[in-house]
Design a protein around this motif. Structure first.
Motif, PDB file in Angstrom:
ATOM      1  N   ARG A  40       0.801  -1.223   0.000  1.00  0.00           N
ATOM      2  CA  ARG A  40       0.000   0.000   0.000  1.00  0.00           C
ATOM      3  C   ARG A  40       0.836   1.275   0.000  1.00  0.00           C
ATOM      4  O   ARG A  40       0.395   2.310  -0.478  1.00  0.00           O
ATOM      5  CB  ARG A  40      -0.937  -0.004   1.204  1.00  0.00           C
ATOM      6  N   ASP A  41       2.044   1.234   0.548  1.00  0.00           N
ATOM      7  CA  ASP A  41       2.871   2.442   0.578  1.00  0.00           C
ATOM      8  C   ASP A  41       3.150   2.959  -0.830  1.00  0.00           C
ATOM      9  O   ASP A  41       3.046   4.157  -1.096  1.00  0.00           O
ATOM     10  CB  ASP A  41       4.194   2.157   1.294  1.00  0.00           C
ATOM     11  N   GLY A  44       0.064   4.480  -2.362  1.00  0.00           N
ATOM     12  CA  GLY A  44      -0.184   5.830  -1.861  1.00  0.00           C
ATOM     13  C   GLY A  44       0.692   6.861  -2.546  1.00  0.00           C
ATOM     14  O   GLY A  44       0.238   7.967  -2.864  1.00  0.00           O
ATOM     15  N   ILE A  45       1.960   6.512  -2.805  1.00  0.00           N
ATOM     16  CA  ILE A  45       2.866   7.449  -3.472  1.00  0.00           C
ATOM     17  C   ILE A  45       2.420   7.710  -4.912  1.00  0.00           C
ATOM     18  O   ILE A  45       2.396   8.858  -5.368  1.00  0.00           O
ATOM     19  CB  ILE A  45       4.308   6.904  -3.435  1.00  0.00           C
ATOM     20  N   VAL A 112       8.750  11.314   2.084  1.00  0.00           N
ATOM     21  CA  VAL A 112       8.682   9.910   1.686  1.00  0.00           C
ATOM     22  C   VAL A 112       9.815   9.156   2.390  1.00  0.00           C
ATOM     23  O   VAL A 112      10.883   9.723   2.652  1.00  0.00           O
ATOM     24  CB  VAL A 112       8.824   9.792   0.152  1.00  0.00           C
ATOM     25  N   ASP A 113       9.588   7.883   2.699  1.00  0.00           N
ATOM     26  CA  ASP A 113      10.633   7.069   3.332  1.00  0.00           C
ATOM     27  C   ASP A 113      11.896   7.054   2.478  1.00  0.00           C
ATOM     28  O   ASP A 113      11.834   7.094   1.241  1.00  0.00           O
ATOM     29  CB  ASP A 113      10.139   5.632   3.520  1.00  0.00           C
ATOM     30  N   THR A 295      -0.100   8.142   6.923  1.00  0.00           N
ATOM     31  CA  THR A 295       0.995   7.498   6.209  1.00  0.00           C
ATOM     32  C   THR A 295       0.560   7.238   4.771  1.00  0.00           C
ATOM     33  O   THR A 295      -0.625   7.323   4.433  1.00  0.00           O
ATOM     34  CB  THR A 295       1.355   6.170   6.879  1.00  0.00           C
ATOM     35  N   PHE A 296       1.521   6.908   3.906  1.00  0.00           N
ATOM     36  CA  PHE A 296       1.185   6.602   2.514  1.00  0.00           C
ATOM     37  C   PHE A 296       0.314   5.347   2.434  1.00  0.00           C
ATOM     38  O   PHE A 296      -0.518   5.227   1.532  1.00  0.00           O
ATOM     39  CB  PHE A 296       2.460   6.424   1.690  1.00  0.00           C
ATOM     40  N   SER A 297       0.510   4.433   3.358  1.00  0.00           N
ATOM     41  CA  SER A 297      -0.326   3.238   3.383  1.00  0.00           C
ATOM     42  C   SER A 297      -1.781   3.606   3.666  1.00  0.00           C
ATOM     43  O   SER A 297      -2.706   3.101   3.011  1.00  0.00           O
ATOM     44  CB  SER A 297       0.185   2.263   4.448  1.00  0.00           C
ATOM     45  N   GLU A 298      -2.005   4.524   4.612  1.00  0.00           N
ATOM     46  CA  GLU A 298      -3.367   4.974   4.918  1.00  0.00           C
ATOM     47  C   GLU A 298      -3.943   5.784   3.769  1.00  0.00           C
ATOM     48  O   GLU A 298      -5.136   5.685   3.463  1.00  0.00           O
ATOM     49  CB  GLU A 298      -3.352   5.798   6.201  1.00  0.00           C
TER      50      GLU A 298
END
Length: 561
Positions: A40-41, A44-45, A112-113, A295-298
């Motif tokens: 999901r990350d 999201g990006i 971003v991570d 978060t990007f996942s959310e």
């Protein structure tokens, strides 16, 4: 010019609906592929952050210029050369806009991570580059729209979606670690497809049009010409281009100045409206990108659930809204009081309003009640066990089911209001709409900080509740002199509500018992309950169904005759 603009508009609308369904299916398939294969990350990006950059650049760079160009087509003082020059401004405009946007996306928005940053940076530059080069095809795209090349638009839109999806999936299958790289490369490839496709088409078309005009001097029979060349070359005496080079800036002969002053003024007016429209249209994504809470996942989870929940709005409620709006505009006069209009038509309009409100509210309640028991099942089948892990997707979709009820009622009540508003009332509502929109953005930001992604859905529910209240107040005031007001009977009947509540309880029990044992049995229980509920609604509204079937038969017979 003998082209049928109305027919081409209707054809374009039909193709657009089909294309929307096609794109939605492709999007769902790709999202499911990303969720199951990558996570999901990354979704999201790509779907929130990078597509927001694309939407921002393309909208701000071309929307005002394109709308003003379309509005100025019938202005005799505005030449084709000036229109082409104006359309090419979109390219440097996009390039200039990309500089601050890239800086904001890379430095100001939530970080971003480190694991994805290099790919994310490439993705931002790839999106900006794709937007700039894509706008070099804006001139032929505009020409195809003006001269009603509807099928060209459909073919090109389908081709660019297909090629983008194909390139993306192939690259990800080769290496799952380069998903964001693959997304950027796919965007550039699709932009090149748009450019090459449109210019190649008009290169071939202009050559054949020249031959058609030569043969037209020799052959006077248009049917013979149609056999040789097809119908796309008829009634094209006003087509101004004799070479594909004339679609470039400064090439088409122009006795006037390079740009039209009235057109420039119109561009500025549309630009002011466009900026607010973009903020409101993509408000949720802007808030998500600015907010450090999600978060990007959310963000990806919310995007998937929002797209899934909007299916009912796009494919069920929107056609009903459009048809109802058209009916009300043809039945009730805007600038005339209801007491001075045909009483039979007014009463019929009130009846239609109450029936339509009852129908869409029933559909919305059906989705809300059964969505509480089947949100988890649907998401499990769509994204797999890992996607629904933690319970957030299921909570979001359950909350979104409430928004569907409000969305259904809001579309019809606002549609009636817009169809019967005077111009002064429309201007007044625009101020209220601006207030609702600003309140929605502020409420979204605050509720998101408190509740996470659920805050977006609740903020949207508050926003629609305010709008529904305003519309209902208007309808009540507008129909105060009509004895049979539809507000008294736009809610579903008690028998339907009782069966719906019973079915909802049974499905919750089924979820508790069969949820971890057999999805199939759980689905069968839901299908039986939904069937009973629909039959109950049909029985309770049998007069409405008889009337609808009678009107359908009358229309079918009139068409056959």
């Amino acid at each position: 010019m003998g082209r049928n603009v109305l027919a081409s508009s209707l054809q374009n609308a039909s193709f657009s609906i089909i294309f929307q369904i096609f794109c939605r299916c492709i999007t769902f398939a790709i999202n499911a592929f990303i969720v199951r294969s990558v996570g999901r990350d990354v979704l999201g990006i790509t779907n929130v952050r990078l597509l927001l950059l694309e939407s921002t650049l393309l909208f701000l760079a071309k929307e005002a210029i394109l709308r003003s160009a379309l509005s100025s087509r019938h202005n005799k003082d505005c030449s084709w050369a000036q229109l082409i020059n104006q359309l090419w401004i979109t390219v440097p405009a996009c390039f200039v806009l990309s500089i601050p946007c890239l800086y904001i996306w890379l430095n100001w928005l939530s970080q971003v991570d480190d694991h994805f940053y290099v790919q994310y940076r490439f993705g931002c530059f790839a999106i900006a580059f794709a937007c700039v080069i894509e706008l070099t095809a804006e001139a032929p795209i505009f020409v195809s729209q003006v001269f009603c090349f509807v099928k060209l638009k459909v073919v090109m839109d389908t081709a660019h979606i297909f090629i983008r999806s194909f390139v993306f999936i192939v690259l990800v299958l080769l290496n799952k670690d380069i998903t964001i790289y693959a997304f950027g490369i796919a965007q550039i490839t699709s932009a090149v497809t748009i450019i090459v496709g449109n210019y190649v088409f008009f290169y071939v078309y202009i050559v054949r049009l020249a031959r058609y005009r030569q043969e037209q001097k020799r052959i006077d029979d248009k049917y013979e010409l149609r056999k040789l060349f097809g119908a796309h070359y008829e009634n094209m005496d006003d087509f101004p281009f004799t070479s594909i080079k004339e679609m470039l800036p400064g090439v088409l002969p122009n006795p006037n100045s390079a740009f039209n002053s009235e057109l420039q003024t119109l561009v500025l007016s549309f630009a002011k409206q466009g900026f607010l429209k973009q903020v409101l249209t993509e408000g949720e994504k802007y808030v998500m990108s600015v907010s450090p809470v999600l978060t990007f996942s959310e963000q990806a989870t919310y995007d998937v659930v929002n797209n899934m929940g909007s299916l009912a709005a796009r494919f069920i409620f929107r056609p009903i809204e459009d048809s109802s709006y058209f009916y009300f505009t043809q039945t009730i006069a805007r600038e005339e009081k209801l007491v001075d209009q045909n009483r039979e038509k007014v009463n019929e309009a009130c009846l239609v309003l109450s029936y339509v409100c009852k129908t869409v509210t029933s559909i919305g309640l059906l989705g809300f009640v059964y969505g509480q028991s089947y949100s988890g099942t649907l998401l499990l089948l769509y994204g797999g066990a890992e996607f629904v892990e933690g319970g957030l997707p299921e909570i979001l979709l359950r909350c979104h089911c409430l928004a569907i009820v409000l969305l259904a009622l809001n579309g019809i009540t606002e549609g009636y209001m817009f169809a019967t508003n005077t111009s002064k009332q429309i201007d007044t509502y625009n101020y209220y709409m601006a207030f609702f929109s600003v309140a929605f953005l502020l409420l979204s930001y605050q509720l998101t900080n408190w509740l996470g992604p659920v805050g977006f859905i609740l903020a949207n529910c508050f926003n629609m509740s305010f709008r529904i209240s305003y519309s209902l107040f208007y309808i009540r005031t507008h129909l105060k002199d009509v004895s049979d007001t539809p507000l008294k009977r736009f809610l579903p009947g008690p028998l339907f509500l009782a069966v719906l509540a019973t079915g909802g309880i049974l499905c919750k029990l089924s979820e508790a018992y069969f949820g971890g044992r057999s999805i199939l049995y759980h689905i069968v229980v839901g299908a039986v309950c939904v069937g009973c509920t629909v039959l109950t609604w049909s029985f309770e509204n049998r007069e409405l169904l008889r009337t609808g079937m009678a009107r359908y038969r009358e229309r079918k017979m009139s068409v056959a005759q």
